[in-house]
Design an enzyme around this catalytic site. Structure first.
Site, PDB file in Angstrom:
ATOM      1  N   GLY A 112     -48.201  16.295  44.996  1.00 37.16           N
ATOM      2  CA  GLY A 112     -47.706  16.524  46.362  1.00 37.16           C
ATOM      3  C   GLY A 112     -48.814  16.453  47.396  1.00 37.16           C
TER       4      GLY A 112
ATOM      5  N   ARG B  17     -46.490  11.053  41.069  1.00 34.02           N
ATOM      6  CA  ARG B  17     -46.679  12.118  40.081  1.00 34.02           C
ATOM      7  C   ARG B  17     -46.781  11.586  38.652  1.00 34.02           C
ATOM      8  NH1 ARG B  17     -45.863  17.162  42.175  1.00 34.02           N
ATOM      9  NH2 ARG B  17     -44.955  17.229  44.259  1.00 34.02           N
TER      10      ARG B  17
ATOM     11  N   ASP C  11     -53.728  21.109  39.559  1.00 31.36           N
ATOM     12  CA  ASP C  11     -54.141  21.462  38.197  1.00 31.36           C
ATOM     13  C   ASP C  11     -53.809  20.352  37.197  1.00 31.36           C
ATOM     14  OD1 ASP C  11     -51.491  22.137  38.809  1.00 31.36           O
ATOM     15  OD2 ASP C  11     -51.378  23.657  37.250  1.00 31.36           O
ATOM     16  N   ASP C  12     -52.599  19.816  37.268  1.00 31.86           N
ATOM     17  CA  ASP C  12     -52.234  18.759  36.327  1.00 31.86           C
ATOM     18  C   ASP C  12     -53.080  17.499  36.550  1.00 31.86           C
ATOM     19  OD1 ASP C  12     -50.368  20.187  34.943  1.00 31.86           O
ATOM     20  OD2 ASP C  12     -48.640  19.430  36.068  1.00 31.86           O
TER      21      ASP C  12
ATOM     22  N   LYS D 265     -56.999  20.005  45.053  1.00 28.37           N
ATOM     23  CA  LYS D 265     -55.981  20.008  46.104  1.00 28.37           C
ATOM     24  C   LYS D 265     -54.756  20.758  45.631  1.00 28.37           C
ATOM     25  CE  LYS D 265     -52.603  18.088  45.375  1.00 28.37           C
ATOM     26  NZ  LYS D 265     -51.433  17.296  44.919  1.00 28.37           N
ATOM     27  N   THR D 266     -54.174  21.588  46.438  1.00 27.15           N
ATOM     28  CA  THR D 266     -52.797  22.045  46.299  1.00 27.15           C
ATOM     29  C   THR D 266     -52.487  23.086  47.353  1.00 27.15           C
ATOM     30  OG1 THR D 266     -51.176  23.236  44.994  1.00 27.15           O
ATOM     31  CG2 THR D 266     -53.413  23.678  44.457  1.00 27.15           C
TER      32      THR D 266
ATOM     33  N   ASP E  23     -50.225  25.169  47.137  1.00 25.72           N
ATOM     34  CA  ASP E  23     -49.775  26.402  46.483  1.00 25.72           C
ATOM     35  C   ASP E  23     -50.903  27.408  46.279  1.00 25.72           C
ATOM     36  OD1 ASP E  23     -47.393  25.110  46.360  1.00 25.72           O
ATOM     37  OD2 ASP E  23     -47.392  24.796  44.199  1.00 25.72           O
TER      38      ASP E  23
ATOM     39  N   LYS F  54     -30.553  41.225  66.278  1.00 27.36           N
ATOM     40  CA  LYS F  54     -29.319  41.274  65.503  1.00 27.36           C
ATOM     41  C   LYS F  54     -29.328  40.555  64.166  1.00 27.36           C
ATOM     42  CE  LYS F  54     -27.324  37.576  68.302  1.00 27.36           C
ATOM     43  NZ  LYS F  54     -26.268  37.142  69.191  1.00 27.36           N
ATOM     44  N   TYR F  55     -30.411  39.896  63.795  1.00 24.32           N
ATOM     45  CA  TYR F  55     -30.385  39.146  62.544  1.00 24.32           C
ATOM     46  C   TYR F  55     -31.461  39.585  61.545  1.00 24.32           C
ATOM     47  CZ  TYR F  55     -27.289  35.724  64.721  1.00 24.32           C
ATOM     48  OH  TYR F  55     -26.241  35.113  65.347  1.00 24.32           O
TER      49      TYR F  55
ATOM     50  N   MET G 159     -42.448  27.592  50.028  1.00 25.89           N
ATOM     51  CA  MET G 159     -42.828  26.723  48.926  1.00 25.89           C
ATOM     52  C   MET G 159     -43.847  27.424  48.028  1.00 25.89           C
ATOM     53  SD  MET G 159     -43.841  22.699  49.272  1.00 25.89           S
ATOM     54  CE  MET G 159     -42.321  21.796  49.063  1.00 25.89           C
TER      55      MET G 159
ATOM     56  N   TYR H 287     -41.634  21.329  52.873  1.00 29.36           N
ATOM     57  CA  TYR H 287     -42.141  19.988  53.171  1.00 29.36           C
ATOM     58  C   TYR H 287     -42.880  19.917  54.498  1.00 29.36           C
ATOM     59  CZ  TYR H 287     -39.592  18.652  49.076  1.00 29.36           C
ATOM     60  OH  TYR H 287     -39.180  18.558  47.788  1.00 29.36           O
ATOM     61  N   GLU H 288     -42.468  20.765  55.457  1.00 29.64           N
ATOM     62  CA  GLU H 288     -43.108  20.676  56.766  1.00 29.64           C
ATOM     63  C   GLU H 288     -44.549  21.187  56.749  1.00 29.64           C
ATOM     64  OE1 GLU H 288     -40.682  22.614  55.398  1.00 29.64           O
ATOM     65  OE2 GLU H 288     -39.340  22.608  57.120  1.00 29.64           O
TER      66      GLU H 288
END
Lengths: 570, 570
Positions: free
Chosen positions: B99, B160, B190-191, B221-222, B224, B262-263, B270, B440-441
């Site tokens: 990604g 990938r 990692d992969d 890179k990641t 996550d 109210k919400y 991600m 994704y953003e």
């Protein structure tokens, strides 16, 4: 470790490093206010420009006082003198009304600054409901220091109460008397400014013991961009920030599609009644497809032709080996598709007629029951829709018997119908999809410099109008690329009569996207290229510092004939 | 009108005003590289630090060449001399894998800059698949000028593909020979770095006609944040940008909750395998609830106890008149809930055993059919879940017979179960909700200055390692608050053996959030206050200019014991 992220518990919460920094940003003021450090209240003179709608005769009957007082004339600001006696002793209430928009806090700050120590500014919590309840508190200079340039409406809160019953008017009057108010500033959209017009007339005289009235001034807010009045009001505040937030996200996703090379992203954007937001985001990012509701309505496009247009873009790109793209969709598009409009109207009727029988049916039997009672065209259209959309179309109506169209997942509907259209076309192309809805994240971001400067000056203008004894006006700033000229629009000059919920009401008509506007023509001239080539623009996060911090919306620049994207106040 | 928004058609598309401006930003370099304008390749020396895992003995057997060459020792950079003869004539390929993450373009730019005119840099399009196909092109200085500081992986694209079959290895060898490569740089997670370790060993020697090998260097890179190696690799690139993007959106929504009053917004973020993203966003924004998957697993929390925790926050706040809040949720949380894990495992077994009978059943009959074949605990848990989640749990498995847990709408599940829990508690509190997924953003936004500087220096480091004749290392920069020290981690020193898809595989273990880490302790010390009081922080859009542009992630600052949020390279 410094404590930048160790936020002290406190009322405001605006203490992130970013917010500490933006509070230090200087806000420019229009030249008529003198110095930014110590702005002087402006005075106002009637200009030659009058403002009328087709319903002005009717408006004059119902708003005799404010129409007579304004003569329907637009006011222009002139420089005032510091320390004038009329600039003292007023008590002014300010409230937010409707959905939040970036810059609201700066309207309050501008008001407080221009009213100065000689007057009192009171905050109403929350919104019109707070006005009914009389929940007011005095706003201090410290409050202004805490909220200047920050996003959100959290300082006062907001709500959507519409003031229309005699009891409500009486409550407002009681609040005015209780707090000895001289003026109320309503920061809101088209409905809220209609409310302001009504309040201005109602409170014109006879409110206080001496028989005097309470002034009411409106301030134009809405991220949707549908509160406009030509050159007098090219855009409401909050639109620039919201569209820059959405455009960054859409731009990021566009870059992702070109990086990952495998997804079509369908992005729904906030904006039910008009497509200004989607048009602006399209101009900023150049997606493969952008739907504009007003164009769909004008050209009487069917749902299948819209879907066909998307499918064609998918195929055209696939022919070049491009299996990705972005489609942006205005939240309210379904309501603008004429055949959907007709279907929903007939559904409303049929459901109302057969409510009892319908209620007794199993969910699975309902589509057939209704389908057999619709006209053939509508029955066909209903049958063409995915099951979950049919379920929603047959779901419970709101208290006015209307469908909550906003609940239809338009982005998923278009994905599913595009997939089916591709299948029916026999197009063997990859069509992996993702969907998004960007809405709430755009209403309360920190304002762009455009919105920050615009709103602070709206606050200065609203405050000046009050000190100048005016009522029934909306504050506005024109010439946003030439230093800014504060003006005042007579609210009654914006009122039309519309049939809503079965009765005639005064409303400020929503400004829709005009298909002959320069912004729309620019979009239409480029969209074929955007659909067929793998272009994109990524406008990035909005910047408060640096070389590109001073940009107005592209659509506003185009529609006002500006010679640059830069704006200039002061 | 200027043409800032009139993007010329072209390959890159990075032409928005923002992107034109960020290309002009200077990127600092670590002192060991000399001047930023003309960086000199560093050399490397073995440090005293060796890197081993529990499986190092096994690793040595399968990676004899690279383990022997590195001696499992971490390398440290030392200053090189300009114009050294070994710094000439190499042909280096670079590819993105997995990604996208912000800063990838700057790794390429750093590589090109350090390799200079005396070597050739080739781009591989797209990702590992491009390496197999031999789809390479020469990267020019003009390309670097066009992409420097921009977001996305669009310059090269990514995919990938995992390189593991003998045919694939032969294809890679053919590409190396065809393009006369001396080295390959793999930018990935990692992969992908495991892939890099395998390739380094496989290409160690005997690739080219003269018997020499091809060097392989990994770049971490990641978004996550789960590729870490203690102080040697406190964070991978892309994490800072992604979390700042998500934190802005969550901060905006927090301000919206306090404005609209109210919400409750449930926001999924991600990050499937680890909760670093959610933890960082929580530290930046202070939401009412943030779930951390690793803590849930460690404490063996049940779904109902998690839901109970959210419901309690709703009630506690309602008692103070606060009917709004934000809950942030890591994408992969369901897989970390032990009882869900047990349920899914048994479902996988039962579905595999009864596949034929199951397939013949009507959808409505399936839950009962499966429920009767589950253990009592699992049957009870399954029955407690909303219908749409049950449907998904019983849906088609992937090619390995695994459930695509990512398809479960966790945010909606938690909303529905919280609503039910409130009902069961007899809590009469308003609970209007909205849900979001931010993913994704955040992958392809323009890099923060942290990620921009970090990645450019990773490129300089990777290029220097190649010119210094090294293979089987991952480039890294340590001391990110003290100028930056380039180092190289022997990839084999990160390898463990894990059972995946029924067989033992070498993998780089994902770094999970440690519940005893300083960042987690900070979060745990504050979260009760965040849940009960209406606090928030709004970190705003990331800034490339101005006073707060130079900030590293809060969790990284805390975990590395930094004395400030500021980072400093050079």
């Amino acid at each position: 470790m410094n404590t930048l992220y160790d936020i002290p518990s406190g009322k405001s919460g605006h203490n992130a490093a970013f917010e500490q920094a933006i509070r230090q940003l200087a806000v420019p003021v229009c030249r008529v206010f003198g110095s930014a450090a110590q702005p002087t209240p402006a005075r106002f003179e009637a200009s030659a420009q009058t403002l009328n709608t087709k319903d002005s005769a009717q408006v004059s009957k119902f708003f005799p006082n404010t129409v007579k007082a304004s003569g329907s004339k637009v006011l222009e600001a002139t420089a005032g003198a510091a320390g004038a006696p009329q600039d003292q002793g007023k008590r002014v209430a300010v409230l937010f009304s409707g959905g939040p928009a970036a810059g609201g806090h700066n309207v309050v700050c501008g008001l407080k600054r221009i009213l100065g120590a000689g007057n009192t500014l009171l905050g109403v919590r929350p919104g019109p409901k707070g006005l009914l309840k009389g929940n007011l508190f005095e706003i201090s200079d410290r409050d202004v220091d805490a909220i200047i340039n920050t996003g959100g409406f959290d300082f006062l809160g907001t709500d959507r109460t519409k003031i229309k019953t005699p009891e409500q008017f009486a409550q407002v009057k009681a609040t005015c008397v209780k707090h000895n108010l001289d003026a109320i500033v309503v920061i809101g959209g088209d409905d809220s400014n209609t409310n302001a017009a009504v309040l201005a007339e109602f409170l014109y005289a006879g409110v206080k013991p001496d028989g005097s009235g309470v002034q009411v001034i409106g301030v134009p807010k809405t991220i949707d961009g549908d509160l406009q009045a030509g050159a007098l009001l090219p855009i409401s505040f909050g639109f620039d920030t919201a569209t820059k937030i959405y455009a960054e996200m859409v731009g990021n996703i566009l870059q992702d599609t070109r990086s990952s090379l495998k997804y079509w992203h369908f992005v729904k954007l906030m904006g039910r009644s008009a497509s200004h937001v989607t048009l602006e985001v399209a101009l900023q990012t150049q997606p493969a497809v952008a739907l504009i509701s007003e164009e769909i309505a004008e050209k009487k496009q069917s749902l299948s032709s819209i879907v066909g247009q998307i499918a064609q873009a998918v195929v055209k790109r696939a022919e070049q080996g491009i299996h990705h793209g972005v489609v942006i969709i205005p939240e309210g598009v379904v309501e603008f598709i004429p055949e959907m409009h007709v279907l929903i109207a007939e559904l409303n009727d049929v459901l109302a007629c057969h409510a009892d029988d319908f209620a007794k049916l199993d969910k699975a039997e309902r589509p057939a029951f209704i389908g057999s009672r619709l006209s053939p065209d509508n029955a066909r259209l209903l049958a063409s829709l995915p099951g979950y959309v049919v379920d929603m179309l047959l779901a419970e109506r709101d208290s006015h018997g209307n469908l909550q169209v906003s609940l239809i997942p338009t982005e998923q509907l278009l994905i599913d119908m595009t997939a089916r259209a591709l299948q029916e076309m026999g197009a063997k192309v990859p069509f992996a999809t993702m969907n998004h809805f960007f809405g709430y994240e755009g209403r309360c971001g920190a304002p762009t410099l455009f919105d920050a400067a615009y709103t602070f000056n709206l606050g200065l203008t609203a405050g000046s109008l009050i000190l100048d004894g005016r009522t029934g006006y909306m504050a506005t700033i024109t010439d946003l690329t030439k230093g800014g000229t504060p003006k005042a629009i007579p609210l009654t000059g914006l009122l039309n009569i519309e049939r809503r919920h079965g009765q005639d009401e005064f409303v400020i008509e929503k400004a829709l996207v005009r298909t002959d506007s320069p912004a729309m023509r620019h979009f239409m001239a480029h969209r074929t290229t955007w659909a067929e080539k793998d272009l994109f623009a990524s406008p990035g996060p909005r910047q408060l510092w640096g070389p590109i911090a001073m940009q107005q919306p592209i659509s506003v620049a185009l529609n006002t004939g500006a010679d640059s994207l830069a704006f200039k106040i002061g």
